[in-house]
Structures are given as structure tokens and as C-alpha cells.
Motif scaffolding. Sequence first.
Motif: not given
Length: 438
Positions: A106-110, A114-118, A273-277
Amino acid sequence: MKKISVYTAASIVIANMIGTGVFTSIGFQLNAIQNTWSILSLWAIGGLLSLFGAFAYAELGTHYKESGGDYIYLSRIFHPVLGYLSAWAGLTVGFSAPVALAAMAFTHYLSPVLGLSANHQSMAVGIVLLIGLLHSFTIKHSSRLQNISTLMKIGFIFILILIGWWYAAPTANALQWNNHWQKEMVQPGFAVSMVYVAFAYTGWNAAAYVVDEIENPHMSLPRALIGSTLFVTVVYILFQYVLLKHAAVAALKGREEVTFIAFNNILGTTGGKWVSAFIAIQLIATISSYLWVGPRVTWALAQENKLWRPVATKNKNGIPVAAVWLHVVIAIVLLLTGSFEKVLLYAGFILQLMATLTVATSLFTTPKPHPTFKSPLKPFLQIIFLLFNAWVLVFTLMDKPVESMTGIGILLAGLVLYFFDAPYKSQQKEATESQLPQ
């Protein structure tokens, strides 16, 4: 207590199954095998074996009609120590590890969206805490969360499959339709790759763990287990083909974010990115299903073992809240301390082992008269399931000894705990017998 419908039972199964594995496993499989026939065969075999297992669990679940799954079946048929170990494995790894892995993914993909660290771990911890909270009230709340999140999951993965089939494949892709599969399928790497597949299929037995919460379990449980397993098998095979079609082996090999890589090639950076979200969002259903099912097994363990009695309570709505939060805490510890692939491997090894033992119990049960489900072609399908799983476990132990021994070490720790708990169980039994009329 309000009962859940066959549709909610099926959504638990589907959400348990469609989790991190289908979106991440193929990158690790490509380390050992690269022929398309070999890879698609992995997923087809995994689905077929899961179906054989679903037959066995449907029979066991309608025979005993007690929530707790492996713990109940192994304790009642073989020996309480095996039931104890299965519940211990479920608590420490079997149900908590998939929550941790889904939260990591969840964190890795989102995070990139959001421009955050994986490695933004606070997000992973936050989603586990939130879903644990939502499962702490009523069956109605849990059902709504599960049904809505599972529908989103199904819709999303169907959209990805349609996009992948519609768009033309790039020149450099991972599709290899040659005869090399004949060599690959007899190599140890093929068996080890089955561990990733088995982990991805984990959950085909999920509804059996909450059987006493299901309406008309003698009909609903087999439908939920068998129908969901067949559905997910088709989805998995189609999705793996799409991933291989839209990315090269070199790009996918050894990578966790394979879905993002493939769909970035199709839709570009923004579309990727949308797919990742959406991958991140659909994982909510996975976390939810494991935090529903796992605590019921732990609660069943706590009912019969004094050391676990603090988590044997339920709230006024029949929710084992203490068990829910025990799983939440363990999942958070795992996601903060373990790497994705290592957790996946030793969790997959343990889950494969415990499912093998549980399916073996079905060979020693005689179905009650109607309305108990009777497994077709018994015992042949169960024997095939057991032999294939034994083959996978042996080769995994040989090829991945550290991860396999980690799994075995977790079980040995549970064995020590069982014998420490045994005196309490003996005292409890003596106290009960002393109250019986002479």
C-alpha cells in the motif's frame, strides 16, 4: 448476532486471495523461470490445487460448523498440539504477515503518487490501525467495509485486464512461447516459484474460518469457497499474461512494483501513477479480510487455552476486539522489521505447510448426512493436493533454507509454548471432570 450472506462470505474469500501476490509475485518468479508457458502453468496449477483444497475445507466447515478453521479441524481430528501450532502460525505469520505485506505494498504504491518516500512506514502503520478500528464494532460495519472494498478491488483488476488486452504489446516484452518450459517445470526454481503462487492464492479457505457467522453455512460455505476460487483463478491467469505482455524480463525481474512498471509502459507516467494509487486502494480489502478472519482463529485458540484467555472476549456485538488488536500489533511489528520478499517466503512456507496438514484431516472425516457438503472424487483430489504441496515444501526447504527454517523456527517456538500451556490445560480438564456427577 447478525449473520453474513453468501456474498459477504465470497467477498472475504476474494479479498483474501486478491492481495499483494498477484500484483508483485511475477518479478520474483522471473528470477528462476522465464518461459510464458511455465509462468501461466504456475498460476493454473495454483488455482487447481486451491480448488481441491476448497473442496476439503467446504466439507470440513460444514461438518464442524465452528469458526476457527485449521485450529478446529487439526485439534479435533489429529491432536490439539497441531491445532495449537496452526493457530500460533496464523497469529504470528499466517494472518498477520499478509496484513503487513499488504500495508507495505500500500505504501510502496501510494507514496510516489503523493510525492513521499516509498519507505514511508507511518502510512503503512496508519492504514492497519484504521482498518483494525473499523473491525472493532459490529458485523454490520465489517460487512459494509468488506463488500464495498471488494467490489472496488474486482472492478479495478478487471479494468486493468481490459486495458492490458486492448493495447498492443511493445516490441520488447516478456512473452516467450518456446519449448523451454519442458526444462523449467522440472527445476527446483519452478517449485520455489510455486510458493509465491501459493501465497497469492492464500485465502481460498477464508470463509471456513468464520463459518458460524454465515447464514445457511451448509449451502453458502461451499458456494463461497468454490465459486470464489474459480473466479480468482481466471483473473490471475489473465492478469499475469497482461504483465508479461507489456514489460521486458529485464525490467520486471526481481522487482516488487511489476504492475506499475507494466502499466507505466501502457499509460505513461501519469497513467502509471493512477494505477499505483488504485492498487494501493484495493489493498484495503485485503487488509480488511485478514483482520476479520485471523482474530476468529485466535479467539478459538483462546477459548481452549488458558495462556491466551485475555483475548477470549467478545464485545456485545460478538466481535473479538482483543484478538483483532493483537493481530494489528503483530502486523505492525512485522512491517517495521521485515523485508517484503523474506516475509513473503517464510509466511508462504508456513501457510503451505498448515494448509497441507488441514487438507489431510479431510481424509479422516466421514461427512454427516445432508446438509454436509461432500468433496467430489474423495480422496483422489486431496491426495494430489498433498503430494504436490509436499514437493513444493521440500524444494523450498532446499532452495531457500534460511526463509524455510525461519518458518520452522516460528512453529518450534509455538511448540514450546504449547507444552508450557499444557499444565494449565490439564488443570482445567481436571477441574471440569471433578464437577461431573460421580
